[in-house]
Scaffold this active site. Structure first.
Site, short mmCIF file in Angstrom:
data_model
loop_
_atom_site.label_atom_id
_atom_site.label_comp_id
_atom_site.label_asym_id
_atom_site.label_seq_id
_atom_site.Cartn_x
_atom_site.Cartn_y
_atom_site.Cartn_z
N GLN A 284 -48.46 50.92 -5.51
CA GLN A 284 -48.67 49.47 -5.40
C GLN A 284 -47.44 48.79 -4.79
O GLN A 284 -46.30 49.25 -4.98
CB GLN A 284 -48.94 48.84 -6.77
CG GLN A 284 -50.36 48.99 -7.29
CD GLN A 284 -50.56 50.29 -8.04
OE1 GLN A 284 -49.63 50.85 -8.61
NE2 GLN A 284 -51.79 50.77 -8.07
N CYS B 26 -50.86 44.96 -13.63
CA CYS B 26 -50.18 46.26 -13.54
C CYS B 26 -49.09 46.30 -14.58
O CYS B 26 -48.06 45.64 -14.45
CB CYS B 26 -49.60 46.46 -12.14
SG CYS B 26 -48.80 48.06 -11.92
N GLY B 27 -49.31 47.09 -15.64
CA GLY B 27 -48.34 47.15 -16.73
C GLY B 27 -47.04 47.82 -16.34
O GLY B 27 -45.94 47.31 -16.63
N ASN C 129 -52.64 47.10 -3.94
CA ASN C 129 -52.83 48.54 -3.97
C ASN C 129 -52.47 49.15 -2.61
O ASN C 129 -52.35 48.44 -1.62
CB ASN C 129 -54.28 48.87 -4.31
CG ASN C 129 -54.65 48.46 -5.72
OD1 ASN C 129 -53.91 48.72 -6.66
ND2 ASN C 129 -55.79 47.81 -5.86
N ARG D 71 -58.33 52.13 -9.10
CA ARG D 71 -59.03 51.44 -8.03
C ARG D 71 -58.06 51.11 -6.90
O ARG D 71 -57.02 50.52 -7.11
CB ARG D 71 -59.64 50.14 -8.60
CG ARG D 71 -60.40 49.28 -7.66
CD ARG D 71 -60.84 47.98 -8.33
NE ARG D 71 -59.72 47.28 -8.93
CZ ARG D 71 -59.79 46.02 -9.38
NH1 ARG D 71 -60.92 45.36 -9.33
NH2 ARG D 71 -58.74 45.44 -9.91
N HIS E 133 -61.49 48.26 -16.51
CA HIS E 133 -61.26 49.65 -16.88
C HIS E 133 -62.51 50.24 -17.51
O HIS E 133 -63.28 49.54 -18.18
CB HIS E 133 -60.12 49.77 -17.89
CG HIS E 133 -58.78 49.43 -17.33
ND1 HIS E 133 -57.96 50.37 -16.73
CD2 HIS E 133 -58.13 48.25 -17.24
CE1 HIS E 133 -56.86 49.76 -16.30
NE2 HIS E 133 -56.94 48.48 -16.60
N ASN F 273 -57.78 43.25 -15.66
CA ASN F 273 -58.39 44.04 -14.58
C ASN F 273 -59.38 45.01 -15.23
O ASN F 273 -59.32 45.27 -16.43
CB ASN F 273 -57.32 44.77 -13.76
CG ASN F 273 -56.44 45.68 -14.59
OD1 ASN F 273 -56.43 45.63 -15.82
ND2 ASN F 273 -55.67 46.52 -13.93
N CYS G 26 -50.45 54.78 -15.42
CA CYS G 26 -51.09 53.47 -15.25
C CYS G 26 -50.92 52.71 -16.56
O CYS G 26 -51.51 53.09 -17.58
CB CYS G 26 -52.57 53.64 -14.90
SG CYS G 26 -53.47 52.09 -14.78
N GLY G 27 -50.11 51.65 -16.53
CA GLY G 27 -49.82 50.90 -17.74
C GLY G 27 -51.03 50.19 -18.31
O GLY G 27 -51.33 50.29 -19.51
N GLY H 66 -54.06 50.92 -17.68
CA GLY H 66 -54.99 51.97 -18.07
C GLY H 66 -54.67 52.55 -19.43
O GLY H 66 -55.57 52.87 -20.21
N ASN I 289 -60.97 50.81 -12.77
CA ASN I 289 -59.99 51.86 -13.00
C ASN I 289 -60.57 52.79 -14.06
O ASN I 289 -61.00 52.32 -15.13
CB ASN I 289 -58.67 51.27 -13.49
CG ASN I 289 -58.08 50.29 -12.50
OD1 ASN I 289 -57.60 50.68 -11.44
ND2 ASN I 289 -58.13 49.00 -12.83
#
Length: 279
Positions: A46, A75-76, A66, A214, A164, A162, A222-223, A225, A195
């Site tokens: 990203q 985005c964590g 992305n 995604r 998931h 976002n 992926c934070g 996620g 995601n």
């Protein structure tokens, strides 16, 4: 014009971070894709752009792109890296920040041990929030079941700002991450894509996770996620309110006190190098 940037990563989830507080650039799809190429560009999962706040109670605005040029809401791992970035580049002296994203507000804090704590959004299971079309799937407890290319897949949809979908598996090493992840992303059940996380609960305090993101494919971490997986694991009775989630890039500590509460995440960041790219 030369644009300053910093290459960073959070557990292998890697980023190009750009200060757009003191610099100015007009981003477009082609530019982001060129920079993201790992052979001919800088290479990243990203692109994170840090901008001045647009509301008085925020410290910065964060826009996330992305590698395929699409814009992400949240985005964590990126939030953790940005918290360290703005401190290292003297954009702020604060240890605690409020970051506005397209997916909502993130609160970050630099910890004395070098890790960064991020308080993410309050998760939502509402179909309209994910967004998700439940009429295309079969409800099974907190999960849904959907037929994909002849296979039947059970997943739990969760919004962290976002979208998931978390799939419970017995062994993440053998999980069909790419094939099922891509098929679920392309499904009409998720009108804005999704995601896809593959969660293996080892015990109530430990789990393993792989995520097919995604717009980026499978990433090392992926934070958001991991936060979604924490929520899904808790709802299925597999994880406690505190757990460590191990991703291919490393471990994240997570805490969730249940419905109506945000998910907190603690993990490391790393600065790889600083550079300039000619525009």
């Amino acid at each position: 014009m030369n644009l300053r940037f910093t290459k960073m990563h959070g557990l292998g989830n890697d980023f190009m971070v750009v200060d757009l507080v003191t610099q100015n650039v007009n981003l477009d799809l082609k530019l982001v894709r060129n920079w993201s190429d790992r052979r001919t560009g800088i290479g990243f999962d990203q692109l994170l752009t840090v901008l001045p706040p647009t509301v008085p109670d925020a410290d910065f605005k964060l826009r996330i792109f992305n590698s395929d040029g699409s814009e992400a809401e949240q985005c964590g791992n990126g939030g953790r890296c940005v918290a360290q970035f703005v401190r290292d580049t003297a954009l702020t002296k604060k240890r605690g920040l409020a970051l506005d994203t397209a997916g909502g507000r993130m609160h970050t804090r630099l910890l004395r041990n070098g890790n960064v704590r991020v308080e993410m959004n309050v998760p939502s299971l509402k179909a309209t929030k994910v967004p998700f079309r439940p009429e295309l799937a079969t409800k099974e407890g907190p999960a849904f079941r959907l037929a994909l290319d002849g296979a039947s897949v059970q997943f739990t949809p969760v919004s962290m700002g976002n979208p998931h979908a978390v799939i419970m598996v017995d062994d993440v090493d053998r999980a069909p991450v790419e094939s099922v992840g891509a098929a679920l992303q392309a499904s009409d059940a998720f009108p804005e894509g999704v995601n896809v996380g593959f969660l293996q609960a080892m015990n109530p305090e430990n789990a393993r996770l792989r995520v097919f993101e995604r717009g980026a494919g499978e990433t090392r971490a992926c934070g958001s996620g991991a936060c979604a997986a924490m929520v899904a694991g808790n709802l299925h009775g597999l994880l406690d309110q505190r757990a460590t989630v191990s991703l291919p890039g490393g471990d994240i500590e997570l805490a969730w006190q249940g419905e109506g509460n945000p998910v907190a995440m603690i993990g490391p960041t790393a600065t790889v190098y600083r550079g300039r790219v000619q525009l």
